[in-house]
Design an enzyme around this catalytic site. Structure first.
Site, short mmCIF file in Angstrom:
data_model
loop_
_atom_site.label_atom_id
_atom_site.label_comp_id
_atom_site.label_asym_id
_atom_site.label_seq_id
_atom_site.Cartn_x
_atom_site.Cartn_y
_atom_site.Cartn_z
N VAL A 156 0.81 -1.22 0.00
CA VAL A 156 0.00 0.00 0.00
C VAL A 156 0.84 1.28 0.00
O VAL A 156 0.30 2.37 -0.21
CB VAL A 156 -1.00 0.04 1.17
N ASN A 176 -7.74 -0.57 5.71
CA ASN A 176 -7.48 -1.26 6.97
C ASN A 176 -6.00 -1.50 7.27
O ASN A 176 -5.63 -1.62 8.44
CB ASN A 176 -8.22 -2.62 6.92
N TYR A 204 2.70 5.63 16.02
CA TYR A 204 1.37 5.05 15.84
C TYR A 204 0.28 6.07 16.17
O TYR A 204 -0.67 6.25 15.40
CB TYR A 204 1.22 3.81 16.71
#
Length: 245
Positions: free
Chosen positions: A56, A82, A150
């Site tokens: 991706v 996702n 994150y």
């Protein structure tokens, strides 16, 4: 005609469980992920599964995967954006730029590239429109200790979701976000053994069946036209999120 959905990160975890839920419901499902063998394991030979090996973070590969799906199906109804990457708990001065980029390249750039490809297809197909569902996290609201890359990336996902919701209005493109907390996948096994807490302790945390995430994505994807779930949180009931820290 069966509805269509592309699912990134389809080779494992939440992506795999969600893909199988949609296949069971009769949808045509495109599986995007780096490992072809893992995608094939998810598909289990299902006739409605389309295997699309793709990193991706690779612009050309993403555009080709979406073009292949559009050519096969004629249209794209839903993207479940996702795919994601994580980093073990570290303070910011212990994190290398390479580690930062590994997480943000997937969680921000990868999300952007897939959303861009979906938006392009949905904007130009006839009839126009579709739905993009971004996988955020409860970390988009409250961070865990030692989670700078994150947490930053998931705050960025929230910004992407809101902007796409606005920009998609003229084209019938809805965008929503699912924020997940402690769904039991391979990535969350550590929760059952003990993870760092805000007070410096290490504790086991409650987890939930990841099938509940798939159920929630299904609910979001099947809302009637003109209705959107903008943001939803699905989490283990007693995890330290509400009142975290």
């Amino acid at each position: 005609m069966s509805k269509t959905i592309l699912i990134t990160g389809g080779g494992s975890g939440i992506g795999r469980i969600t893909a199988r839920r949609f296949l069971a419901e009769g949808w045509r499902v495109g599986l995007i992920g780096r490992r072809k063998d893992a995608l094939e394991e998810t598909a289990q030979g299902h006739a409605n599964a389309l295997i699309l090996p793709c990193d991706v973070t690779d612009e050309a590969a993403v555009d080709q995967a979406f073009a292949t799906a559009a050519a096969a199906w004629g249209r794209l109804d839903v993207l479940f954006n996702n795919a994601g990457a994580v980093l073990i708990s570290q303070l910011i001065d212990e994190i290398s730029v390479a580690e930062w980029k590994r997480v943000t390249d997937v969680n921000i750039t990868g999300m952007f590239l897939c959303a861009r490809a979906a938006f392009r297809q949905m904007r130009n197909q006839s009839p126009m429109g579709g739905r993009i569902i971004n996988n955020g996290s409860v970390s988009a609201s409250a961070p865990r200790p030692g989670s700078v890359p994150y947490t930053v990336s998931k705050h960025a996902v929230s910004g992407l979701t809101k902007t796409l919701s606005l920009d998609g209005r003229p084209f019938g493109i809805a965008c929503g976000q699912i924020d997940i907390g402690n769904a039991l996948t391979d990535m969350a096994v550590a929760m059952t053994k003990g993870v760092p807490q805000a007070d410096g302790s290490v504790k086991v945390e409650p987890v939930m069946d990841a099938a509940q995430v798939a159920d929630t994505v299904w609910f979001m994807a099947t809302m009637p036209e003109g209705t959107n779930i903008q943001t939803v949180t699905v989490m283990a009931t007693n995890m330290p999120f509400v009142g975290r820290g």
